[in-house]
Design an enzyme around this catalytic site. Structure first.
Site, PDB file in Angstrom:
ATOM      1  N   ASP A 137       0.825  -1.204   0.000  1.00  0.00           N
ATOM      2  CA  ASP A 137       0.000   0.000   0.000  1.00  0.00           C
ATOM      3  C   ASP A 137       0.864   1.261   0.000  1.00  0.00           C
ATOM      4  O   ASP A 137       1.955   1.287   0.560  1.00  0.00           O
ATOM      5  CB  ASP A 137      -0.897  -0.016   1.243  1.00  0.00           C
ATOM      6  CG  ASP A 137      -1.845   1.163   1.295  1.00  0.00           C
ATOM      7  OD1 ASP A 137      -2.726   1.251   0.432  1.00  0.00           O
ATOM      8  OD2 ASP A 137      -1.697   2.007   2.203  1.00  0.00           O
TER       9      ASP A 137
ATOM     10  N   GLU B   7       0.556  -0.353  -5.042  1.00  0.00           N
ATOM     11  CA  GLU B   7      -0.467   0.682  -5.200  1.00  0.00           C
ATOM     12  C   GLU B   7       0.291   1.998  -5.324  1.00  0.00           C
ATOM     13  O   GLU B   7       0.793   2.530  -4.347  1.00  0.00           O
ATOM     14  CB  GLU B   7      -1.417   0.691  -4.004  1.00  0.00           C
ATOM     15  CG  GLU B   7      -2.616   1.596  -4.183  1.00  0.00           C
ATOM     16  CD  GLU B   7      -2.555   2.843  -3.333  1.00  0.00           C
ATOM     17  OE1 GLU B   7      -3.289   3.808  -3.647  1.00  0.00           O
ATOM     18  OE2 GLU B   7      -1.797   2.873  -2.358  1.00  0.00           O
TER      19      GLU B   7
END
Length: 634
Positions: free
Chosen positions: A310, A361
């Site tokens: 992330d 991401e």
């Protein structure tokens, strides 16, 4: 008091201090051992600038100062005791550099109390008798770039809830989610973070326990059972992981020994005001050992098929988030420590788990994210294509009367699709915070919204790249996602929602069954454009190719509410073409009761093609045709 340590332990500590211990959870935390013929537990924690560290817990009624620990030259405090037993709670009473005493969690604990409490629990590492040997063996021999990857993204706490409002446990999800994934035709499930976190509203992205499965979802062994069941059902399991920043609760990782321990010493670099967290010092060797050990622990202990990292932008750009920043030694905005750490992470993960799918991401185009490390990339396998997602959703929110002037919003991604290995995400981030659900974003009345949602999903499926869809979107949930509430399964009492769910199921299985949609995703030749310039009609036509010459699909997509008759499509080969998918079929929620008949080509030139066919293209609809009997030559 500094203690003497044996040679093997010293080697492990040296490696930890050098950023080379990638199974640090075996050294730190709480472990049962036998010492001096007595069975007990050893506790170790890294707190290099603490004045003293004590072990406290319910075994001593949480009384200060606690059981004294001793430190070594590596800044590690430890104690062996026979006074504790499995199931008891503990923390560390850390007398920090300034003399203040504070109870701190164990950063390496493998089990915590159920939130909002956060004491660690003395326990054994989770164990499971695995039955997924066939799955793991098959994937060791496969090239996942040439395999289907269609991900169902799940927030474990809100997929479904019991009648009393309590969330499903992982045991419940094994019973219901695994069969649902199989029925719906997903190849993988991806969970938002399952590591221990104190606040459900963070969705798991503000962690405290990097080695602990969140007790809110049940026991770690329950998740092992879930993964095993998925693998037996031929479904892969991915989990989001957050190595960039961490929860700033005072009793967790922040300023663990009273000084910058896990975070940057420069407060401007440590502070993450946008998320209310602290950033890891990714250049510190001990932090590298901690984080890479965490990644390996999850892959090994739970047989995960990969991790989605992330907020990579936050890790590789000093100016990410708009806060004050200083250029690096090269005068640029690159976070050199973060860049080198991510390359090191992927190198070490691939050395041990070469088939683990590592996804980033990341939302910029300034850094090469995927590909070989030798290509100066970060070494990830896939990157979320945030540009595709933003452009496509803006297009579908637009009144169709204006779409002819913005058709390039759909095709711009064709221009850069080979720059990275992409996943096309329609994720949780797009259905919260006033952004509306995917269904609600669509233009027009309810019928037209469903029609366009079907074409949106079709475009995601036929566009080069792997796929991801957030839970609830498969049936067109109208309300935004709420992390503290189960999905609106009651929607499925409505015929249109049921038909939308059925359409998504058919589309998913269609993807799995057609090699041309996935086996050449990383090659330029997979996409052949027929016509991307039909702005007046606002229609796209193109081909997806597989490895074999006969494996190709012809796609026509209509983005207006006007049905097109005698619509001409150029095709590469003479012969007959069978319509294999029409998004406007009545079973899917449309009005068509039967497919277009088999189409025979005519020797009528269309652009670069010597052969073409004509068909009826439904309003807001997608047609996919497959060669039936064709001469595989021009």
């Amino acid at each position: 008091m500094e203690k003497k340590i044996n040679i093997d332990l010293q080697k492990e500590l040296i490696n930890f201090s050098k950023g080379q211990n990638f199974h640090a959870e075996r050294l730190f935390g709480c472990h049962p051992i036998v010492q001096n013929n007595a069975g007990g537990f050893v506790f170790r924690v890294w707190a290099p600038h603490a004045q003293h560290v004590y072990l406290v817990g319910d075994f001593n009624q949480w009384q200060k100062p606690g059981l004294a620990m001793v430190h070594d030259q590596f800044g590690v405090w430890s104690v062996f005791t026979t006074e504790v037993q499995r199931g008891q709670l503990y923390k560390y009473n850390v007398k920090q550099a300034d003399g203040q005493e504070i109870f701190k969690i164990d950063p390496f604990a493998q089990k915590f109390e159920k939130r909002p409490n956060d004491a660690a629990i003395i326990s054994d590492s989770p164990q499971h008798h695995w039955k997924d040997g066939l799955w793991r063996g098959r994937h060791k021999r496969s090239n996942y770039f040439e395999r289907p990857l269609n991900i169902y993204e799940v927030h474990a706490g809100s997929w479904k809830e019991h009648e009393d409002g309590t969330s499903y446990s992982m045991h419940d999800l094994t019973a219901e989610l695994v069969p649902y994934l199989k029925k719906m035709g997903y190849s993988h499930v991806e969970f938002m973070p399952l590591m221990e976190h104190p606040l459900g509203a963070s969705w798991g992205y503000q962690l405290i326990g990097y080695f602990a499965f969140s007790s809110y979802f049940g026991a770690a062994e329950d998740f092992q059972e879930f993964v095993d069941a998925c693998h037996v059902a031929n479904i892969g399991v991915l989990v989001d992981w957050v190595p960039g920043h961490f929860c700033r609760n005072a009793d967790a990782l922040p300023y663990y020994d009273g000084t910058a321990t896990y975070e940057y010493a420069d407060y401007e670099r440590a502070d993450n005001p946008g998320w209310g967290t602290l950033n890891f010092d990714l250049g510190k060797p001990q932090v590298q050992s901690f984080l890479i050990s965490s990644a390996r622990y999850w892959l090994d202990t739970f047989h995960l098929d990969g991790l989605r990292v992330d907020a990579v932008s936050n890790m590789i750009y000093l100016d990410y988030g708009g806060h004050a920043w200083k250029p690096n030694k090269e005068g640029t905005n690159r976070n050199l420590e973060g860049w080198h750490f991510l390359r090191k992470l992927n190198k070490e993960i691939k050395a041990t788990y070469p088939k683990a799918i590592m996804t980033a991401e990341e939302s910029t185009a300034d850094t090469k994210i995927t590909g070989m490390l030798e290509e100066n990339s970060l070494g990830f396998d896939y990157k979320w294509n945030m540009g595709w997602m933003n452009d496509v959703l803006k297009f579908f929110e637009m009144d169709p009367i204006y779409r002819k002037d913005h058709l390039n919003m759909l095709t711009f991604s064709w221009m850069y699709r080979m720059s990275e290995n992409f996943i096309l995400p329609l994720s949780h981030d797009e259905v919260v915070h006033g952004k509306k659900s995917l269904m609600h974003k669509m233009w027009g009345d309810r019928y037209r919204q469903f029609a366009q949602l079907r074409t949106l999903y079709a475009y995601q499926m036929v566009h080069p790249g792997k796929k991801l869809l957030f839970m609830g979107s498969e049936w067109g949930q109208f309300l935004e996602w709420k992390s503290d509430h189960g999905l609106e399964w009651v929607d499925l009492n409505d015929e249109m929602n049921r038909k939308m769910q059925f359409y998504t199921k058919v589309l998913n299985h269609f993807y799995l069954d057609n090699r041309s949609l996935w086996e050449l995703d990383d090659q330029d030749k997979t996409l052949e454009v027929i016509d991307a310039d039909d702005r007046d009609d606002t229609i796209l036509t193109f081909i997806r190719h597989g490895k074999r010459k006969k494996d190709f699909l012809v796609i026509a997509m209509n983005f207006t509410p006007v049905e097109r008759h005698d619509f001409q499509i150029g095709v590469p080969y003479a012969g007959t073409y069978q319509e294999v998918l029409n998004s406007e079929m009545k079973d899917f929620g449309g009005t068509w009761t039967k497919l277009n008949p088999v189409k025979h080509t005519k020797k009528v030139k269309f652009k670069q093609y010597q052969q073409s066919l004509t068909t009826i293209l439904p309003a807001f609809g997608t047609l996919i045709l497959k060669p039936d009997k064709v001469k595989l030559r021009y």
